[in-house]
Design an enzyme around this catalytic site. Sequence first.
Site, short mmCIF file in Angstrom:
data_model
loop_
_atom_site.label_atom_id
_atom_site.label_comp_id
_atom_site.label_asym_id
_atom_site.label_seq_id
_atom_site.Cartn_x
_atom_site.Cartn_y
_atom_site.Cartn_z
N LYS A 63 0.84 -1.20 0.00
CA LYS A 63 0.00 0.00 0.00
C LYS A 63 0.88 1.26 0.00
O LYS A 63 2.10 1.18 0.23
CB LYS A 63 -0.91 -0.04 1.23
CG LYS A 63 -1.88 -1.23 1.23
CD LYS A 63 -2.71 -1.25 2.51
CE LYS A 63 -3.67 -2.44 2.53
NZ LYS A 63 -4.50 -2.43 3.76
N TYR A 104 -11.98 -2.79 -3.04
CA TYR A 104 -12.50 -3.02 -1.68
C TYR A 104 -14.03 -3.08 -1.65
O TYR A 104 -14.64 -2.80 -0.61
CB TYR A 104 -11.98 -1.92 -0.75
CG TYR A 104 -10.57 -2.17 -0.24
CD1 TYR A 104 -10.24 -3.35 0.43
CD2 TYR A 104 -9.57 -1.22 -0.41
CE1 TYR A 104 -8.95 -3.58 0.91
CE2 TYR A 104 -8.27 -1.45 0.07
CZ TYR A 104 -7.98 -2.62 0.73
OH TYR A 104 -6.71 -2.85 1.21
N ASN A 108 -1.59 -0.34 7.53
CA ASN A 108 -1.02 -1.68 7.77
C ASN A 108 -0.21 -2.21 6.58
O ASN A 108 0.04 -3.40 6.46
CB ASN A 108 -2.10 -2.66 8.23
CG ASN A 108 -3.19 -2.87 7.20
OD1 ASN A 108 -3.11 -2.34 6.08
ND2 ASN A 108 -4.19 -3.65 7.54
N HIS A 135 -1.55 -5.56 1.43
CA HIS A 135 -2.81 -6.28 1.18
C HIS A 135 -2.48 -7.67 0.64
O HIS A 135 -1.54 -7.83 -0.14
CB HIS A 135 -3.66 -5.55 0.13
CG HIS A 135 -4.79 -6.39 -0.38
ND1 HIS A 135 -5.98 -6.49 0.31
CD2 HIS A 135 -4.89 -7.21 -1.45
CE1 HIS A 135 -6.77 -7.34 -0.35
NE2 HIS A 135 -6.13 -7.79 -1.42
N GLU A 142 -9.13 -10.50 -7.78
CA GLU A 142 -8.19 -9.38 -7.60
C GLU A 142 -7.08 -9.42 -8.65
O GLU A 142 -6.68 -8.37 -9.17
CB GLU A 142 -7.61 -9.40 -6.18
CG GLU A 142 -8.68 -9.06 -5.14
CD GLU A 142 -8.22 -9.13 -3.70
OE1 GLU A 142 -8.98 -8.70 -2.81
OE2 GLU A 142 -7.11 -9.65 -3.42
P1 ADP Z 1 -7.26 -7.46 5.42
O1 ADP Z 1 -6.53 -6.34 4.69
O2 ADP Z 1 -6.42 -8.03 6.53
O3 ADP Z 1 -7.80 -8.50 4.48
P2 ADP Z 1 -9.98 -6.37 5.72
O4 ADP Z 1 -10.35 -6.94 4.39
O5 ADP Z 1 -10.89 -6.62 6.87
O6 ADP Z 1 -8.51 -6.82 6.18
O7 ADP Z 1 -9.85 -4.79 5.59
C1 ADP Z 1 -9.22 -4.23 4.47
C2 ADP Z 1 -8.39 -3.05 4.90
O8 ADP Z 1 -9.24 -2.05 5.45
C3 ADP Z 1 -7.38 -3.33 6.01
O9 ADP Z 1 -6.19 -3.92 5.55
C4 ADP Z 1 -7.18 -1.96 6.58
O10 ADP Z 1 -6.28 -1.21 5.76
C5 ADP Z 1 -8.55 -1.34 6.45
N1 ADP Z 1 -9.29 -1.46 7.71
C6 ADP Z 1 -9.85 -2.58 8.23
N2 ADP Z 1 -10.42 -2.33 9.40
C7 ADP Z 1 -10.23 -1.00 9.64
C8 ADP Z 1 -10.60 -0.12 10.70
N3 ADP Z 1 -11.27 -0.55 11.75
N4 ADP Z 1 -10.21 1.17 10.60
C9 ADP Z 1 -9.53 1.62 9.54
N5 ADP Z 1 -9.16 0.84 8.50
C10 ADP Z 1 -9.50 -0.45 8.55
#
Ligand code: ADP
Length: 169
Positions: free
Chosen positions: A29, A69, A132, A135, A146
């Site tokens: 990211k 997303y 974080n 992805h 994807e």
């Molecule tokens: P992952 O990336 O681990 O598959 P998710 O699909 O649940 O997780 O969420 C996608 C992305 O959305 C996360 O990687 C993170 O960047 C963002 N995200 C998820 N939960 C939150 C939150 N509570 N607040 C802000 N951003 C979030």
Amino acid sequence: AALALPAAVYMLQEEVHAAELERTFIAIKPDGVQRGLIAEIISRFERKGYKLVAIKLVVPSNEFAQQHYHDLKERPFFSGLCDFMSSGPVLAMVWEGEGVIKYGRKLIGATDPQKSEPGTIRGDLAVVVGRNIIHGSDGPETAKDEIALWFSPTELISYANNAEKWIYG
Ligand code: ADP
């Protein structure tokens, strides 16, 4: 015709391990790119024994981020997430290998870096859920969708890697 491969290369490709069949979409990211973590992250997938089959640096549009997303569109953080994902370069990749979808998620760690184990990418390199750094597709269907969203078929490179006989036995 310019891209035709010599017969020996086709022979090698026929011998490619069946692990070729599993592929996942991994993206660094904008925060990971800006923080200079590209090599660190690629290195973890590469050293594990997975094979890089596609890679490009792109600045996704907001609409593209929303498409990526789409499953999260009801979540309160959706618009902030899409703004963030389209705020700068993203390194989009496809990695291939046995169990790469599930194990790729293990290498990445839990969504919230506060809950990611040390030793994982998010556990070692990130602090908050909204930043974080990486992805990874969460299952076979998502991986397929994807990869198709981010890459055209000609950007996916099938090739024999001679280390495979040492990685898979
Ligand atoms: P992952 O990336 O681990 O598959 P998710 O699909 O649940 O997780 O969420 C996608 C992305 O959305 C996360 O990687 C993170 O960047 C963002 N995200 C998820 N939960 C939150 C939150 N509570 N607040 C802000 N951003 C979030």
